[in-house]
Design a protein around this motif. Structure first.
Motif, mmCIF file in Angstrom:
data_model
loop_
_atom_site.group_PDB
_atom_site.id
_atom_site.type_symbol
_atom_site.label_atom_id
_atom_site.label_comp_id
_atom_site.label_asym_id
_atom_site.label_seq_id
_atom_site.Cartn_x
_atom_site.Cartn_y
_atom_site.Cartn_z
ATOM 1 N N GLY A 49 5.415 21.447 56.420
ATOM 2 C CA GLY A 49 5.572 22.646 55.609
ATOM 3 C C GLY A 49 5.255 23.940 56.326
ATOM 4 O O GLY A 49 5.472 25.029 55.789
ATOM 5 N N GLY A 50 4.714 23.831 57.530
ATOM 6 C CA GLY A 50 4.424 25.032 58.303
ATOM 7 C C GLY A 50 3.121 25.726 57.955
ATOM 8 O O GLY A 50 2.919 26.879 58.323
ATOM 9 N N TRP A 51 2.215 25.018 57.273
ATOM 10 C CA TRP A 51 0.915 25.604 56.970
ATOM 11 C C TRP A 51 -0.015 25.394 58.155
ATOM 12 O O TRP A 51 -0.020 24.327 58.777
ATOM 13 C CB TRP A 51 0.318 24.970 55.713
ATOM 14 N N ASP A 52 -0.816 26.402 58.474
ATOM 15 C CA ASP A 52 -1.698 26.349 59.634
ATOM 16 C C ASP A 52 -3.097 25.824 59.329
ATOM 17 O O ASP A 52 -3.828 25.453 60.238
ATOM 18 C CB ASP A 52 -1.836 27.741 60.262
ATOM 19 N N SER A 53 -3.472 25.833 58.062
ATOM 20 C CA SER A 53 -4.830 25.409 57.732
ATOM 21 C C SER A 53 -4.845 24.693 56.389
ATOM 22 O O SER A 53 -3.971 24.902 55.540
ATOM 23 C CB SER A 53 -5.763 26.623 57.657
ATOM 24 N N PHE A 54 -5.875 23.872 56.217
ATOM 25 C CA PHE A 54 -6.043 23.193 54.940
ATOM 26 C C PHE A 54 -6.263 24.199 53.820
ATOM 27 O O PHE A 54 -5.789 24.011 52.705
ATOM 28 C CB PHE A 54 -7.208 22.199 54.999
ATOM 29 N N ALA A 55 -6.948 25.284 54.132
ATOM 30 C CA ALA A 55 -7.206 26.321 53.119
ATOM 31 C C ALA A 55 -5.899 26.874 52.544
ATOM 32 O O ALA A 55 -5.853 27.288 51.389
ATOM 33 C CB ALA A 55 -8.044 27.442 53.710
ATOM 34 N N ALA A 56 -4.846 26.859 53.344
ATOM 35 C CA ALA A 56 -3.559 27.378 52.881
ATOM 36 C C ALA A 56 -2.896 26.467 51.853
ATOM 37 O O ALA A 56 -2.162 26.941 50.979
ATOM 38 C CB ALA A 56 -2.623 27.586 54.069
ATOM 39 N N ILE A 57 -3.150 25.151 51.932
ATOM 40 C CA ILE A 57 -2.520 24.232 50.973
ATOM 41 C C ILE A 57 -3.477 23.778 49.878
ATOM 42 O O ILE A 57 -3.045 23.206 48.890
ATOM 43 C CB ILE A 57 -1.907 22.996 51.672
ATOM 44 N N GLU A 58 -4.750 24.060 50.047
ATOM 45 C CA GLU A 58 -5.745 23.631 49.064
ATOM 46 C C GLU A 58 -5.425 24.097 47.643
ATOM 47 O O GLU A 58 -5.613 23.334 46.693
ATOM 48 C CB GLU A 58 -7.135 24.094 49.513
ATOM 49 N N PRO A 59 -4.905 25.318 47.443
ATOM 50 C CA PRO A 59 -4.594 25.732 46.071
ATOM 51 C C PRO A 59 -3.518 24.875 45.388
ATOM 52 O O PRO A 59 -3.406 24.885 44.168
ATOM 53 C CB PRO A 59 -4.080 27.175 46.240
ATOM 54 N N TYR A 60 -2.743 24.141 46.153
ATOM 55 C CA TYR A 60 -1.689 23.308 45.578
ATOM 56 C C TYR A 60 -2.199 21.959 45.093
ATOM 57 O O TYR A 60 -1.471 21.195 44.475
ATOM 58 C CB TYR A 60 -0.559 23.095 46.591
ATOM 59 N N LEU A 61 -3.435 21.662 45.405
ATOM 60 C CA LEU A 61 -4.032 20.416 44.953
ATOM 61 C C LEU A 61 -4.577 20.595 43.546
ATOM 62 O O LEU A 61 -5.337 21.515 43.288
ATOM 63 C CB LEU A 61 -5.170 19.995 45.889
ATOM 64 N N ASN A 62 -4.184 19.727 42.661
ATOM 65 C CA ASN A 62 -4.720 19.760 41.306
ATOM 66 C C ASN A 62 -6.108 19.133 41.318
ATOM 67 O O ASN A 62 -6.367 18.188 42.061
ATOM 68 C CB ASN A 62 -3.829 18.971 40.354
ATOM 69 N N ALA A 63 -6.996 19.642 40.494
ATOM 70 C CA ALA A 63 -8.306 19.023 40.361
ATOM 71 C C ALA A 63 -8.111 17.630 39.766
ATOM 72 O O ALA A 63 -7.353 17.463 38.808
ATOM 73 C CB ALA A 63 -9.200 19.865 39.461
ATOM 74 N N PRO A 64 -8.762 16.626 40.330
ATOM 75 C CA PRO A 64 -8.568 15.270 39.803
ATOM 76 C C PRO A 64 -9.216 15.109 38.437
ATOM 77 O O PRO A 64 -10.293 15.640 38.177
ATOM 78 C CB PRO A 64 -9.257 14.390 40.842
ATOM 79 N N SER A 65 -8.546 14.358 37.594
ATOM 80 C CA SER A 65 -9.111 14.045 36.286
ATOM 81 C C SER A 65 -10.178 12.969 36.460
ATOM 82 O O SER A 65 -10.284 12.332 37.519
ATOM 83 C CB SER A 65 -8.016 13.535 35.343
ATOM 84 N N GLU A 66 -10.959 12.741 35.423
ATOM 85 C CA GLU A 66 -11.986 11.693 35.495
ATOM 86 C C GLU A 66 -11.339 10.330 35.731
ATOM 87 O O GLU A 66 -11.885 9.504 36.460
ATOM 88 C CB GLU A 66 -12.826 11.689 34.221
ATOM 89 N N ASP A 67 -10.168 10.092 35.125
ATOM 90 C CA ASP A 67 -9.474 8.822 35.323
ATOM 91 C C ASP A 67 -9.063 8.632 36.780
ATOM 92 O O ASP A 67 -9.201 7.543 37.335
ATOM 93 C CB ASP A 67 -8.231 8.733 34.425
ATOM 94 N N VAL A 68 -8.566 9.689 37.398
ATOM 95 C CA VAL A 68 -8.160 9.612 38.799
ATOM 96 C C VAL A 68 -9.373 9.327 39.679
ATOM 97 O O VAL A 68 -9.303 8.507 40.600
ATOM 98 C CB VAL A 68 -7.442 10.912 39.233
ATOM 99 N N ILE A 69 -10.483 9.968 39.392
ATOM 100 C CA ILE A 69 -11.715 9.733 40.155
ATOM 101 C C ILE A 69 -12.169 8.286 39.987
ATOM 102 O O ILE A 69 -12.476 7.599 40.969
ATOM 103 C CB ILE A 69 -12.821 10.720 39.724
ATOM 104 N N ASP A 70 -12.190 7.799 38.748
ATOM 105 C CA ASP A 70 -12.598 6.409 38.490
ATOM 106 C C ASP A 70 -11.697 5.426 39.221
ATOM 107 O O ASP A 70 -12.172 4.469 39.840
ATOM 108 C CB ASP A 70 -12.589 6.114 36.990
ATOM 109 N N GLU A 71 -10.388 5.644 39.169
ATOM 110 C CA GLU A 71 -9.435 4.753 39.832
ATOM 111 C C GLU A 71 -9.639 4.746 41.342
ATOM 112 O O GLU A 71 -9.557 3.693 41.980
ATOM 113 C CB GLU A 71 -8.000 5.157 39.501
ATOM 114 N N ALA A 72 -9.923 5.907 41.915
ATOM 115 C CA ALA A 72 -10.142 5.989 43.363
ATOM 116 C C ALA A 72 -11.360 5.169 43.768
ATOM 117 O O ALA A 72 -11.317 4.447 44.772
ATOM 118 C CB ALA A 72 -10.302 7.445 43.785
#
Length: 79
Positions: A49-72
């Protein structure tokens, strides 16, 4: 190519609202789909995608729900 996508989608669907989609919107959804839906390695998404840093894509990550955390954690414990 990305700039033409909204116009082609509007034409294909008959929905003129797609004309309002920006290249930013397309790029953001691309990152979200790969990072969240496909759980792709962030470094791979950054490279293609041409992003230079994790900080640049971090806003595109949705906060995980409790179910997603439990499953992980269940996945790790089952190994």
């Amino acid at each position: 190519m990305v700039r033409r996508t909204p116009a082609r989608t509007a034409e294909a669907t008959g929905d003129d609202d797609f004309e309002k989609v920006s290249t930013y919107d397309v790029r953001r959804r691309f990152a979200q789909r790969l990072l969240v839906d496909e759980q792709m390695n962030p470094h791979v998404v950054m490279a293609v995608g041409g992003w230079d840093s994790f900080a640049a894509i971090e806003p595109y990550l949705n906060a995980p729900s409790e179910d997603v955390i439990d499953e992980a954690f269940q996945e790790v414990e089952s190994r």
